[in-house]
Design a protein around this motif. Structure first.
Motif, mmCIF file in Angstrom:
data_model
loop_
_atom_site.group_PDB
_atom_site.id
_atom_site.type_symbol
_atom_site.label_atom_id
_atom_site.label_comp_id
_atom_site.label_asym_id
_atom_site.label_seq_id
_atom_site.Cartn_x
_atom_site.Cartn_y
_atom_site.Cartn_z
ATOM 1 N N THR A 1 -4.265 -3.263 -2.858
ATOM 2 C CA THR A 1 -5.150 -4.391 -3.108
ATOM 3 C C THR A 1 -4.302 -5.572 -3.552
ATOM 4 O O THR A 1 -3.555 -5.486 -4.526
ATOM 5 C CB THR A 1 -6.194 -4.043 -4.190
ATOM 6 N N LEU A 2 -4.412 -6.680 -2.820
ATOM 7 C CA LEU A 2 -3.631 -7.873 -3.115
ATOM 8 C C LEU A 2 -4.429 -8.912 -3.899
ATOM 9 O O LEU A 2 -3.854 -9.709 -4.631
ATOM 10 C CB LEU A 2 -3.117 -8.500 -1.811
ATOM 11 N N ASN A 3 -5.753 -8.902 -3.711
ATOM 12 C CA ASN A 3 -6.605 -9.889 -4.358
ATOM 13 C C ASN A 3 -8.024 -9.344 -4.427
ATOM 14 O O ASN A 3 -8.521 -8.806 -3.448
ATOM 15 C CB ASN A 3 -6.571 -11.198 -3.555
ATOM 16 N N ARG A 4 -8.643 -9.481 -5.581
ATOM 17 C CA ARG A 4 -10.024 -9.012 -5.756
ATOM 18 C C ARG A 4 -10.964 -10.199 -5.886
ATOM 19 O O ARG A 4 -10.573 -11.280 -6.276
ATOM 20 C CB ARG A 4 -10.142 -8.138 -6.996
ATOM 21 N N GLU B 1 -15.326 -11.282 -4.438
ATOM 22 C CA GLU B 1 -16.402 -10.793 -3.574
ATOM 23 C C GLU B 1 -15.787 -10.188 -2.312
ATOM 24 O O GLU B 1 -16.171 -9.127 -1.861
ATOM 25 C CB GLU B 1 -17.372 -11.905 -3.194
ATOM 26 N N CYS B 2 -14.801 -10.893 -1.764
ATOM 27 C CA CYS B 2 -14.009 -10.353 -0.666
ATOM 28 C C CYS B 2 -12.684 -9.877 -1.248
ATOM 29 O O CYS B 2 -12.131 -10.501 -2.143
ATOM 30 C CB CYS B 2 -13.759 -11.412 0.395
ATOM 31 N N VAL B 3 -12.197 -8.770 -0.722
ATOM 32 C CA VAL B 3 -10.964 -8.167 -1.217
ATOM 33 C C VAL B 3 -9.888 -8.320 -0.143
ATOM 34 O O VAL B 3 -10.152 -8.092 1.040
ATOM 35 C CB VAL B 3 -11.190 -6.669 -1.532
ATOM 36 N N THR B 4 -8.680 -8.709 -0.564
ATOM 37 C CA THR B 4 -7.556 -8.798 0.352
ATOM 38 C C THR B 4 -6.714 -7.537 0.197
ATOM 39 O O THR B 4 -6.347 -7.166 -0.915
ATOM 40 C CB THR B 4 -6.704 -10.046 0.058
ATOM 41 N N LEU B 5 -6.448 -6.894 1.337
ATOM 42 C CA LEU B 5 -5.716 -5.628 1.339
ATOM 43 C C LEU B 5 -4.452 -5.736 2.177
ATOM 44 O O LEU B 5 -4.465 -6.311 3.277
ATOM 45 C CB LEU B 5 -6.584 -4.516 1.933
ATOM 46 N N GLY B 6 -3.363 -5.168 1.676
ATOM 47 C CA GLY B 6 -2.154 -4.988 2.450
ATOM 48 C C GLY B 6 -2.185 -3.574 3.008
ATOM 49 O O GLY B 6 -2.344 -2.615 2.253
ATOM 50 N N VAL B 7 -2.083 -3.444 4.318
ATOM 51 C CA VAL B 7 -2.237 -2.151 4.976
ATOM 52 C C VAL B 7 -0.973 -1.801 5.759
ATOM 53 O O VAL B 7 -0.408 -2.650 6.450
ATOM 54 C CB VAL B 7 -3.459 -2.164 5.926
ATOM 55 N N THR B 8 -0.551 -0.548 5.653
ATOM 56 C CA THR B 8 0.563 -0.021 6.431
ATOM 57 C C THR B 8 0.024 1.092 7.318
ATOM 58 O O THR B 8 -0.655 2.001 6.835
ATOM 59 C CB THR B 8 1.672 0.535 5.516
ATOM 60 N N VAL B 9 0.304 0.989 8.630
ATOM 61 C CA VAL B 9 -0.185 1.975 9.594
ATOM 62 C C VAL B 9 0.977 2.548 10.394
ATOM 63 O O VAL B 9 2.047 1.945 10.478
ATOM 64 C CB VAL B 9 -1.235 1.368 10.557
ATOM 65 N N LYS B 10 0.729 3.705 10.987
ATOM 66 C CA LYS B 10 1.730 4.318 11.859
ATOM 67 C C LYS B 10 1.970 3.417 13.057
ATOM 68 O O LYS B 10 1.033 2.905 13.656
ATOM 69 C CB LYS B 10 1.231 5.675 12.373
ATOM 70 N N GLY B 11 3.220 3.241 13.405
ATOM 71 C CA GLY B 11 3.597 2.508 14.607
ATOM 72 C C GLY B 11 4.307 3.445 15.561
ATOM 73 O O GLY B 11 4.613 4.590 15.214
#
Length: 162
Positions: A60-63, A65-75
């Motif tokens: 979670t990068l920012n909380r 009403e809307c939340v900003t998320l940093g996501v790491t996925v398989k490449g």
């Protein structure tokens, strides 16, 4: 425990994701639980973002009403990272891409509605476009499987919370 897994697997057999002409994958099912129970399973932004099988980590990068998320996925070779914004909607949650070096588009949405047969109809929509030399057929196959597996993961989470 066996009953919970049996219920989840019964739903899984009926899940057939479809991709529209725009590249959005849509998959839905009816769960016997209330909308409140399904929303409870989606309430935690990090836990909900971890439902897709390709997600390796979420921060979670920012909380607000809307939340900003940093996501790491398989490449294909190395993990891919992107930043997304998750906002509540009238009947679920919606995600949109904020920043990425490898994705040119990412949109996802959980929408819930009362089912005519009782319970809750849960629909998951997702569209992803890559800025990488990956065959479109491979991307399509991965998106269809991921959407199905993501909805199965949510059904398991809801049924285990009983």
């Amino acid at each position: 425990m066996f009953l919970v897994l049996s219920v989840a697997m019964a739903f899984a057999a009926d899940l057939v994701p479809e991709m529209d002409a725009r590249g959005t994958v849509v998959v839905s099912t009816v769960v016997p639980d209330s909308q409140a129970a399904v929303l409870a399973a989606l309430r935690d932004p990090e836990a909900a973002a971890l439902l897709p099988p390709e997600v390796l980590g979420v921060t979670t990068l920012n909380r607000g009403e809307c939340v900003t998320l940093g996501v790491t996925v398989k490449g294909a070779w190395d993990p891919l990272k992107y930043t997304t914004q998750r906002c509540p909607t009238k009947n679920g949650y919606k995600y949109k891409l904020l920043k990425s070096d490898t994705l040119t588009a990412y949109e996802a949405e959980w929408s819930l509605a009362p089912a005519a047969v009782g319970g809750t109809e849960v629909t998951y929509r997702v569209r992803t476009e890559l800025n990488m030399p990956v065959p479109k057929m491979l991307v399509k196959k991965g998106m269809l499987q991921s959407a199905r597996d993501t909805l199965i993961a949510l059904v398991r989470k809801v049924t285990q919370a009983r």
